[in-house]
Design a protein around this motif. Structure first.
Motif, PDB file in Angstrom:
ATOM      1  N   GLY A  12      -5.644   1.393  -5.568  1.00  0.00           N
ATOM      2  CA  GLY A  12      -5.026   1.215  -6.888  1.00  0.00           C
ATOM      3  C   GLY A  12      -5.952   1.500  -8.057  1.00  0.00           C
ATOM      4  N   GLY A  13      -7.247   1.233  -7.905  1.00  0.00           N
ATOM      5  CA  GLY A  13      -8.192   1.423  -9.008  1.00  0.00           C
ATOM      6  C   GLY A  13      -7.734   0.667 -10.252  1.00  0.00           C
ATOM      7  N   SER A  14      -7.785   1.364 -11.399  1.00  0.00           N
ATOM      8  CA  SER A  14      -7.484   0.695 -12.667  1.00  0.00           C
ATOM      9  C   SER A  14      -6.037   0.200 -12.735  1.00  0.00           C
ATOM     10  N   SER A  15      -5.158   0.807 -11.925  1.00  0.00           N
ATOM     11  CA  SER A  15      -3.744   0.386 -11.973  1.00  0.00           C
ATOM     12  C   SER A  15      -3.572  -1.072 -11.536  1.00  0.00           C
ATOM     13  N   LEU A  32       0.832  -1.220   0.000  1.00  0.00           N
ATOM     14  CA  LEU A  32       0.000   0.000   0.000  1.00  0.00           C
ATOM     15  C   LEU A  32       0.861   1.264   0.000  1.00  0.00           C
ATOM     16  N   PHE A  33       1.882   1.299   0.864  1.00  0.00           N
ATOM     17  CA  PHE A  33       2.760   2.488   0.918  1.00  0.00           C
ATOM     18  C   PHE A  33       3.438   2.711  -0.433  1.00  0.00           C
ATOM     19  N   TYR A  34       3.933   1.619  -1.000  1.00  0.00           N
ATOM     20  CA  TYR A  34       4.677   1.722  -2.262  1.00  0.00           C
ATOM     21  C   TYR A  34       3.734   2.140  -3.400  1.00  0.00           C
ATOM     22  N   MET A  35       2.529   1.585  -3.393  1.00  0.00           N
ATOM     23  CA  MET A  35       1.532   1.981  -4.400  1.00  0.00           C
ATOM     24  C   MET A  35       1.230   3.479  -4.284  1.00  0.00           C
ATOM     25  N   ALA A  36       1.029   3.932  -3.045  1.00  0.00           N
ATOM     26  CA  ALA A  36       0.679   5.351  -2.830  1.00  0.00           C
ATOM     27  C   ALA A  36       1.795   6.249  -3.360  1.00  0.00           C
ATOM     28  N   LEU A  84       5.183  -3.914  -9.515  1.00  0.00           N
ATOM     29  CA  LEU A  84       4.529  -3.690  -8.212  1.00  0.00           C
ATOM     30  C   LEU A  84       3.025  -3.941  -8.314  1.00  0.00           C
ATOM     31  N   PHE A  85       2.416  -3.433  -9.390  1.00  0.00           N
ATOM     32  CA  PHE A  85       0.956  -3.583  -9.490  1.00  0.00           C
ATOM     33  C   PHE A  85       0.544  -4.998  -9.897  1.00  0.00           C
ATOM     34  N   ARG A  86       1.436  -5.714 -10.532  1.00  0.00           N
ATOM     35  CA  ARG A  86       1.137  -7.142 -10.778  1.00  0.00           C
ATOM     36  C   ARG A  86       1.124  -7.879  -9.438  1.00  0.00           C
ATOM     37  N   LEU A  87       2.010  -7.465  -8.536  1.00  0.00           N
ATOM     38  CA  LEU A  87       2.026  -8.065  -7.202  1.00  0.00           C
ATOM     39  C   LEU A  87       0.724  -7.711  -6.459  1.00  0.00           C
ATOM     40  N   ALA A  88       0.327  -6.426  -6.552  1.00  0.00           N
ATOM     41  CA  ALA A  88      -0.921  -5.998  -5.892  1.00  0.00           C
ATOM     42  C   ALA A  88      -2.104  -6.790  -6.458  1.00  0.00           C
ATOM     43  N   TRP A  89      -2.104  -7.017  -7.772  1.00  0.00           N
ATOM     44  CA  TRP A  89      -3.177  -7.783  -8.419  1.00  0.00           C
ATOM     45  C   TRP A  89      -3.159  -9.243  -7.972  1.00  0.00           C
ATOM     46  N   ASP A  90      -1.951  -9.836  -7.931  1.00  0.00           N
ATOM     47  CA  ASP A  90      -1.869 -11.262  -7.591  1.00  0.00           C
ATOM     48  C   ASP A  90      -2.311 -11.490  -6.139  1.00  0.00           C
ATOM     49  N   LEU A  91      -2.082 -10.474  -5.299  1.00  0.00           N
ATOM     50  CA  LEU A  91      -2.506 -10.624  -3.900  1.00  0.00           C
ATOM     51  C   LEU A  91      -3.994 -10.335  -3.738  1.00  0.00           C
TER      52      LEU A  91
END
Ligand SMILES: Cc1cc2nc3c(=O)[nH]c(=O)nc-3n(C[C@H](O)[C@H](O)[C@H](O)COP(=O)(O)OP(=O)(O)OC[C@H]3O[C@@H](n4cnc5c(N)ncnc54)[C@H](O)[C@@H]3O)c2cc1C
Length: 354
Positions: free
Chosen positions: A259-262, A182-186, A297-304
């Motif tokens: 993240g929304g669409s990201s 979350l921090f890294y996404m922000a 990073l966002f592939r990781l957010a998606w996979d989680l």
């Protein structure tokens, strides 16, 4: 049980476990002749060599990749019997004659650790294990028939406490990881200082700090049990078991909301090697980060949060220690300060007359 423990330790045996039976085993069927048929797991024979078991168990996670399986269906708490054919506990190698394994579909969609950072490496196969007249040798039978004894074993061995302490360490590690995402996404979205971002991330910080405090409390309150093992304080652990199945799905929701669409516009490793890579670099880059690294990073957010693997993780955390009412009941019945709490209220009500 002691001999088996030593055997596993000395031979480096890995185990899956199955406590639950499929839904169909909970239905009783009335046959034409008036008898009742059930597919609940049971002992169909006892002989000199051991017990013969028939039935099915789930959801033995990693069942097909471990050496052996521990099978321990919890006994019925209602009108416990002393010689029930449905009460037993045993551990056996995975390849005894009559054992069969049914796997779910793999959730690893591909081998690339860039594209599927979690599922390509950490998908743990869930299985349904069938026992069709399987002979379990006597030296592997730990519990037989006595439902009351079977229930006592869970309580008096401190099963849910020892296991819960390890589980609480997992909760802390997973929350820290989600918080890092979350921090890294922000940062990469350049939204770290937005009040709505701070609201979201603070919720997870509060969960993280709560879980760490519960872990410390469980260790600070530990005491030796009657077997000479240090037993952590059960109440902080069981509190965490009640909280985390709600905290975890919320963390996942917050990853999606931040993240929304990201979280979904995440081209693959191959796309970055294609003729579109230059355009992708321009339009998909983040704040202070190139497009390929931001997409990782966002592939990781998606996979989680959003892949099949992520969905399974959420279900796993919701049901790890059983359904919510079972987990809540454990804490509720262990709470010994009820009278003290009510006493404070009564004293307050009396104080108006003083
Ligand atoms: C990903 C994953 C991995 C797992 N791995 C393992 C494993 O390795 N080993 C293992 O032993 N188990 C494992 N489990 C199984 C887990 O222990 C069970 O999911 C859990 O005990 C709940 O049982 P159930 O799935 O049959 O749910 P159910 O008991 O069917 O509960 C589903 C819902 O129905 C409700 N419900 C159930 N009964 C009633 C009722 N009588 N009246 C009203 N509502 C009711 C519950 O409250 C709940 O909301 C795993 C589960 C998951 C999801």
């Amino acid at each position: 049980m002691r001999a088996y423990y030593v055997y596993c330790r000395e031979h480096d045996i890995s185990l899956s476990h199955a406590f639950v039976q499929p839904h169909a085993s909970r239905f009783d069927e009335l046959l034409e002749d008036g008898s009742i048929s059930s597919c609940a797991a049971r002992i169909v024979e006892r002989n000199q060599e051991g017990i013969v078991v028939s039935g099915a168990f789930l959801l033995a996670t990693q069942g097909v990749t471990t050496d052996e399986i521990l099978v321990y269906p919890p006994a019925s708490p209602y009108m416990p019997e002393e010689d029930s054919s449905r009460t037993f506990a045993f551990a056996v190698p995975n390849n005894l004659p009559g054992m069969r394994w049914i796997c779910r579909e793999s959730l690893a969609q591909g081998a690339s650790a860039y594209d599927y950072p979690l599922s390509s490496r950490f998908d743990e196969m869930d299985t349904l294990v069938l026992f069709e007249d399987v002979l379990v040798p006597w030296e592997r039978v730990f519990m037989l028939g006595d439902e009351r004894l079977s229930m006592r074993f869970f309580q008096e061995s401190g099963f849910h406490v020892h296991c819960g302490h390890q589980v609480l360490c997992r909760y802390v590690a997973k929350t820290e990881f989600a918080l890092g995402i979350l921090f890294y996404m922000a940062e990469t979205l350049d939204r770290a200082s937005y009040p709505s971002t701070i609201d979201k991330i603070t919720e997870v910080i509060a969960s993280f700090e709560t879980l760490k405090s519960l872990l410390v409390a469980s260790e600070a309150g530990a005491a030796p049990d009657r077997f000479g093992s240090m037993l952590p304080d059960r109440r902080p652990i069981w509190t965490a078991n009640v909280l985390f199945p709600k905290m975890y799905p919320r963390m996942i929701e917050l990853i999606q909301l931040l993240g929304g669409s990201s979280v979904i516009m995440i081209p693959s490793e191959r796309d970055f090697a294609s003729e579109s890579s230059e355009a992708m670099e321009r339009y998909l880059r983040g704040a202070g980060i190139d497009a390929c690294s931001k997409t990782a990073l966002f592939r990781l957010a998606w996979d989680l949060s959003s892949s099949g693997f992520g969905g399974r993780q959420t279900l796993y955390e919701r049901f790890f220690f059983g359904d919510q009412s079972v987990v809540a009941g454990r804490l509720y019945h262990a709470f010994t300060d009820k009278e003290a709490c009510i006493g404070k209220v009564k004293a307050f009500l009396r104080s108006k007359d003083e």
